[in-house]
Design a protein around this motif. Structure first.
Motif, PDB file in Angstrom:
ATOM      1  N   LEU B 113       0.835  -1.199   0.000  1.00 15.39           N
ATOM      2  CA  LEU B 113       0.000   0.000   0.000  1.00 15.39           C
ATOM      3  C   LEU B 113       0.867   1.247   0.000  1.00 15.39           C
ATOM      4  O   LEU B 113       1.858   1.320   0.723  1.00 15.39           O
ATOM      5  N   PRO B 147       9.934  -3.889   6.247  1.00 12.74           N
ATOM      6  CA  PRO B 147       9.887  -2.972   7.394  1.00 12.74           C
ATOM      7  C   PRO B 147      10.023  -1.521   6.947  1.00 12.74           C
ATOM      8  O   PRO B 147      10.967  -0.840   7.297  1.00 12.74           O
ATOM      9  N   SER B 148       9.084  -1.049   6.131  1.00 14.54           N
ATOM     10  CA  SER B 148       9.082   0.341   5.676  1.00 14.54           C
ATOM     11  C   SER B 148       7.692   0.883   5.945  1.00 14.54           C
ATOM     12  O   SER B 148       6.809   0.138   6.349  1.00 14.54           O
ATOM     13  N   MET B 149       7.501   2.161   5.699  1.00 16.79           N
ATOM     14  CA  MET B 149       6.180   2.720   5.947  1.00 16.79           C
ATOM     15  C   MET B 149       5.120   2.001   5.111  1.00 16.79           C
ATOM     16  O   MET B 149       4.044   1.679   5.602  1.00 16.79           O
ATOM     17  N   GLU B 150       5.439   1.735   3.846  1.00 19.96           N
ATOM     18  CA  GLU B 150       4.480   1.068   2.966  1.00 19.96           C
ATOM     19  C   GLU B 150       4.189  -0.353   3.464  1.00 19.96           C
ATOM     20  O   GLU B 150       3.035  -0.783   3.499  1.00 19.96           O
ATOM     21  N   ASP B 152       4.553  -1.466   6.524  1.00 20.90           N
ATOM     22  CA  ASP B 152       3.816  -1.392   7.788  1.00 20.90           C
ATOM     23  C   ASP B 152       2.343  -1.085   7.544  1.00 20.90           C
ATOM     24  O   ASP B 152       1.463  -1.658   8.176  1.00 20.90           O
ATOM     25  N   ALA B 153       2.102  -0.148   6.609  1.00 18.12           N
ATOM     26  CA  ALA B 153       0.716   0.215   6.300  1.00 18.12           C
ATOM     27  C   ALA B 153      -0.027  -1.011   5.782  1.00 18.12           C
ATOM     28  O   ALA B 153      -1.164  -1.284   6.178  1.00 18.12           O
ATOM     29  N   ASN B 188      13.758   3.745  16.217  1.00 17.80           N
ATOM     30  CA  ASN B 188      12.660   2.800  16.125  1.00 17.80           C
ATOM     31  C   ASN B 188      13.165   1.354  16.095  1.00 17.80           C
ATOM     32  O   ASN B 188      12.678   0.492  16.828  1.00 17.80           O
TER      33      ASN B 188
END
Lengths: 255, 201
Positions: B113, B147-150, B152-153, B188
């Motif tokens: 995503l 393990p990136s924003m995408e 995780d989303a 993080n």
């Protein structure tokens, strides 16, 4: 950046990123000192990269940037503010993405814009603090328009110049603001939409107030959609390119 | 300037990611020089097979040889059918297979995503994953997105969608990489490594 300093240290916020080559990443960063730049972070996709964790979307980090032939080279990065709270849920990710997408859409390569940078950082801070995002987002949208020279005129009719009275009005993207009911037939273009007196009052409030005054503001439930639509209409008209994040936000809020 | 077939090959190579016009020209002239080895014929053959002889597994959406009903992993009776490991891209499967620590099945989403790129749940193989889970056989879904924003989303969205099912949803652990450097780790990662610390036995 003058010819003399080959590299520069500045803080910045990541607006966009894409994979490049074997293990590199190209980043679009809105920096404090240089404005929006594109830079390559070598090896940022390797697990042992020293900078990868500091380069996520809408993170505020400190960078060491040196000028390359085409792209800037991002040689060091250290996160200043990860906005982790905002990253905890899908709506937060959507909102963070939306505001960096907006900044990306209104800025050009190179050319620092301190006020816009501060607005972006302050908005991310406010969103990350967990307050109701509605007012914060609208504050951001109207002030962004202001800073890039597309401030909508909400107090005087853009046709006749007379003061806008407290009744339902019209909003035009082409003409750049409110058109009063007696001018609307004269303005005559298709690109005009009605805006209620109550919504207009909120729009003016967002335009005039500072962030602290607005974070406490509760937007009545029945006005939320109308406000969003009015601003979306005006922004879409001004930007001329459709944004992707609003769709995403709508999609994930539906569940 | 150049003979048409050469120019055409250069233009085509240049359309590949990470290859600019200069590199493309170098590759084409390399092929021209290696006439005896038959490299370009082999390359042409391999490329035409690439499309004709491969297909997407209708179960897990990984790549497979054409003509099969399911990929080699989905059709392997030895694999544990109660666990599905969800990954973003087909190349993530061989990466996990190399660990030889996983015996379950996979599900390739074919992306992650991304609000900014406009990639919504409808663009990924999410509905298909939910259909698989609905069968009732699955006891655990491992979210192995990046393990990136995408990533995780995507994980959060899947967790939301899977919450109605009677199964365990897990996410790959996050921590320090081999050969990494504590000093350069972001907060993080370090925090998660700290929270996920394990007692030495």
């Amino acid at each position: 950046m003058t010819k003399r300093d080959r590299s520069i240290r500045t803080e910045g916020i990541i607006l966009r990123r894409r994979d490049f080559g074997e293990s590199d990443r190209i980043l679009v960063v809105f920096t404090r000192k240089l404005g929006r730049i594109s830079g390559i972070a070598k090896g940022a996709r390797k697990p042992t990269s020293k900078i990868a964790g500091h380069l996520e979307l809408f993170m505020r980090s400190s960078f060491l940037i040196s000028r390359g032939r085409n792209l800037h080279l991002i040689t060091q990065a250290e996160v200043l503010e990860p906005y982790d709270h905002l990253r905890e849920d899908l709506a937060g990710i959507g909102l963070g993405s939306y505001i960096v997408e907006l900044v990306d859409a209104v800025t050009y390569e190179e050319g620092s814009h301190l006020k816009l940078y501060d607005l972006l950082a302050a908005t991310l801070n406010a969103l990350d603090s967990g307050k109701d995002p509605g007012a914060i987002i609208h504050y951001f949208e109207l002030h962004l328009l202001d800073l890039v020279g597309f401030r909508p005129e909400l107090f005087l009719c853009v046709e006749c110049g007379s003061e806008v009275t407290e009744q339902d009005q019209y909003l035009s993207g082409t003409l750049g603001g409110v058109v009063c009911p007696s001018c609307v037939s004269r303005a005559g273009s298709a690109d005009i939409r009605p805006v209620s007196a109550r919504i207009l009052k909120y729009l003016r409030h967002f335009q005039r107030s500072n962030l602290d005054e607005l974070t406490a503001l509760k937007i009545p439930r029945e006005l939320r959609q109308g406000l969003e639509e009015a601003i979306r209409y005006y922004l879409n008209h001004t930007l001329e390119v459709p944004l992707n994040s609003p769709d995403f936000l709508r999609r994930v809020s539906k569940g | 300037m150049l003979p048409e077939p050469i120019q055409q090959s250069i233009d085509l190579f240049a359309r590949l990611p990470g290859i600019g016009p200069k590199t493309a020209a170098r590759l084409v002239f390399f092929l021209l020089r290696s006439r005896e080895s038959g490299l370009s014929e082999k390359l042409a053959e391999a490329l035409s097979d690439l499309m004709e002889k491969t297909a997407t597994c209708p179960v897990c959406f990984n790549m497979m040889s054409a003509g099969r009903e399911q990929c080699s992993i989905c059709s392997d009776p030895q694999r544990d059918r109660e666990v599905i490991c969800v990954v973003e891209e087909p190349l993530d499967v061989p990466a996990l297979e190399r660990t030889s620590g996983y015996q379950g099945l996979y599900h390739v989403l074919q992306g992650a995503l991304s609000p900014v790129e406009g990639i919504t749940p409808d663009d990924l193989k999410i509905k298909e994953l939910l259909d698989r889970v609905r069968g009732g056989e699955v006891k655990e879904v491992i979210l192995a997105t990046n393990p990136s924003m995408e990533g995780d989303a995507t994980g959060m969205y899947l967790q939301q969608q899977l919450s109605g099912f009677d199964l365990k949803v897990t996410r790959l652990a996050r921590g320090l990489p081999m050969g990494g450097d504590l000093e350069y780790a972001d907060q993080n990662t370090l925090l998660r490594a700290l929270m996920g610390r394990q007692e030495l036995e």
